[in-house]
Scaffold this active site. Structure first.
Site, PDB file in Angstrom:
ATOM      1  N   CYS A  96       0.858  -1.199   0.000  1.00 38.07           N
ATOM      2  CA  CYS A  96       0.000   0.000   0.000  1.00 38.07           C
ATOM      3  C   CYS A  96       0.890   1.244   0.000  1.00 38.07           C
ATOM      4  O   CYS A  96       1.873   1.300   0.753  1.00 38.07           O
ATOM      5  CB  CYS A  96      -0.873  -0.027   1.252  1.00 38.07           C
ATOM      6  SG  CYS A  96      -1.796   1.493   1.449  1.00 38.07           S
ATOM      7  N   GLU A 133       2.984  -6.058   8.791  1.00 34.47           N
ATOM      8  CA  GLU A 133       3.400  -4.669   8.508  1.00 34.47           C
ATOM      9  C   GLU A 133       4.559  -4.262   9.420  1.00 34.47           C
ATOM     10  O   GLU A 133       5.511  -3.610   8.978  1.00 34.47           O
ATOM     11  CB  GLU A 133       2.211  -3.716   8.715  1.00 34.47           C
ATOM     12  CG  GLU A 133       2.593  -2.272   8.424  1.00 34.47           C
ATOM     13  CD  GLU A 133       1.520  -1.275   8.832  1.00 34.47           C
ATOM     14  OE1 GLU A 133       0.334  -1.545   8.591  1.00 34.47           O
ATOM     15  OE2 GLU A 133       1.874  -0.226   9.400  1.00 34.47           O
ATOM     16  N   SER A 232      -5.810  -7.140  12.863  1.00 31.74           N
ATOM     17  CA  SER A 232      -5.742  -6.230  14.020  1.00 31.74           C
ATOM     18  C   SER A 232      -6.667  -5.038  13.773  1.00 31.74           C
ATOM     19  O   SER A 232      -7.235  -4.486  14.713  1.00 31.74           O
ATOM     20  CB  SER A 232      -4.310  -5.798  14.324  1.00 31.74           C
ATOM     21  OG  SER A 232      -3.760  -5.127  13.264  1.00 31.74           O
TER      22      SER A 232
HETATM   23  S1  SF4 Z   1      -5.510   0.472   6.149  1.00 35.60           S
HETATM   24 FE1  SF4 Z   1      -3.433  -0.193   5.550  1.00 35.60          FE
HETATM   25  S2  SF4 Z   1      -3.710  -1.097   3.513  1.00 35.60           S
HETATM   26 FE2  SF4 Z   1      -5.543   0.106   3.945  1.00 35.60          FE
HETATM   27  S3  SF4 Z   1      -5.146   2.113   2.993  1.00 35.60           S
HETATM   28 FE3  SF4 Z   1      -4.517   2.221   5.161  1.00 35.60          FE
HETATM   29  S4  SF4 Z   1      -2.362   1.695   5.171  1.00 35.60           S
HETATM   30 FE4  SF4 Z   1      -3.185   1.053   3.208  1.00 35.60          FE
END
Ligand code: SF4
Length: 297
Positions: A96, A133, A232
């Site tokens: 992301c 992450e 989570s």
């Molecule tokens: S929750 Fe995590 S995967 Fe979803 S937009 Fe936010 S940072 Fe990106």
């Protein structure tokens, strides 16, 4: 009984992007995904049926060269890219962009301070140790970052050295703020030249959902929160719903609805269905469809 699905629930853009990448690349040949593509067992099973093969780090080290591997939205540590290069593996990087930016910030902080020998810095990540992450974030610091999940773990920090605090993207804003206050209070000398930098790096795709989700929870007599047990984000959002409406129940699938829960729903006027950023829309619809088949009184 009125059953409604929260229009603000479901995949965030990072997860949508990773799943779209998987679906596109599955059309072009065999595709592996390093770890569950999303913390939702039902969606993982759906994509595995479509051909996606979930692998772990041991598998990555033994894949034949030219294998095609998807990196999910959570991101990866630098070692993953190194292994892939060594083995001639083709990566499809669906990290992301919000996570990528956080990785870059942590790496820049690490690089800027790693040679401060007089007062060695501590990069601290407010997050869940072992979460995908967080592993990716720790990797930006050569695995020197300290991970803490709550104030009870403050004893892991040395308050005679600088602290640079960051957050896993899916943690709660309130939890982060209270941790910041707790750290500040440990620096007894307020004129101390020691650095304490708190970087609120919580993803607003999650944080902004809280108020909307709580408003939705209050509008309903019963709330069915649909999420993966490994997520989570689902745990955080579920707790916010529970705070707004004590009649909130966690489900990972429609099949988990017990007889007593169904009876409770029968007696309610309004039943709301919502979920996490990792909950697919189709799963919330399955819960709705199961309830819709219940003959009302
Ligand atoms: S929750 Fe995590 S995967 Fe979803 S937009 Fe936010 S940072 Fe990106």
């Amino acid at each position: 009984m009125i059953i409604s699905i929260d229009s603000n629930s479901g995949f965030c853009f990072g997860v949508t992007r990773a799943i779209n990448t998987a679906q596109t690349e599955l059309r072009n040949g065999a595709l592996y995904c390093l770890g569950d593509i999303v913390h939702n067992g039902q969606e993982v099973a759906r994509l595995e049926e479509a051909g996606l093969q979930t692998i772990d780090y041991d598998d990555l080290r033994t894949l034949p060269s030219h294998s095609r591997v998807l990196l999910r939205a959570h991101g990866e540590p630098p070692s993953t890219y190194w292994i892939a290069r060594q083995r001639g593996i083709q990566l499809f990087d669906a990290t992301c962009p919000v996570v990528k930016k956080l990785q870059d910030r942590i790496r820049a902080c690490y690089e800027a301070h790693k040679n401060d020998e007089a007062l060695p810095p501590q990069i601290v990540i407010y997050g869940k140790a072992g979460h995908a992450e967080v592993i990716g974030l720790q990797g930006q610091t050569n695995n020197t970052a300290i991970v803490i999940e709550n104030e009870a773990q403050l004893n892991l920090l040395d308050f005679s050295r600088p602290i640079y605090l960051f957050s896993q993207t899916t943690k709660s804003v309130e939890g982060f703020q209270s941790l910041v206050e707790a750290i500040k209070s440990q620096f007894t000398d307020h004129n101390s030249p020691l650095a304490f930098e708190a970087h609120d790096t919580i993803c607003r795709n999650v944080a902004n959902r809280v108020a909307q989700l709580q408003a939705f929870a209050r509008e309903n007599d019963i709330v069915l929160f649909v999420g993966g047990t490994k997520s989570s984000n689902a745990r955080v959002l579920f707790n916010h719903c529970l705070e707004a409406n004590p009649n909130t129940y966690f489900l990972s699938s429609a099949e988990e609805m017990s007889e007593s829960l169904i009876n409770e729903c029968r007696a309610a006027e309004r039943v709301g269905i919502c979920g996490a950023t990792s909950t697919p829309q189709w799963l919330m619809e399955k819960v709705r469809d199961k309830l819709s088949l219940i003959p009302s009184f």
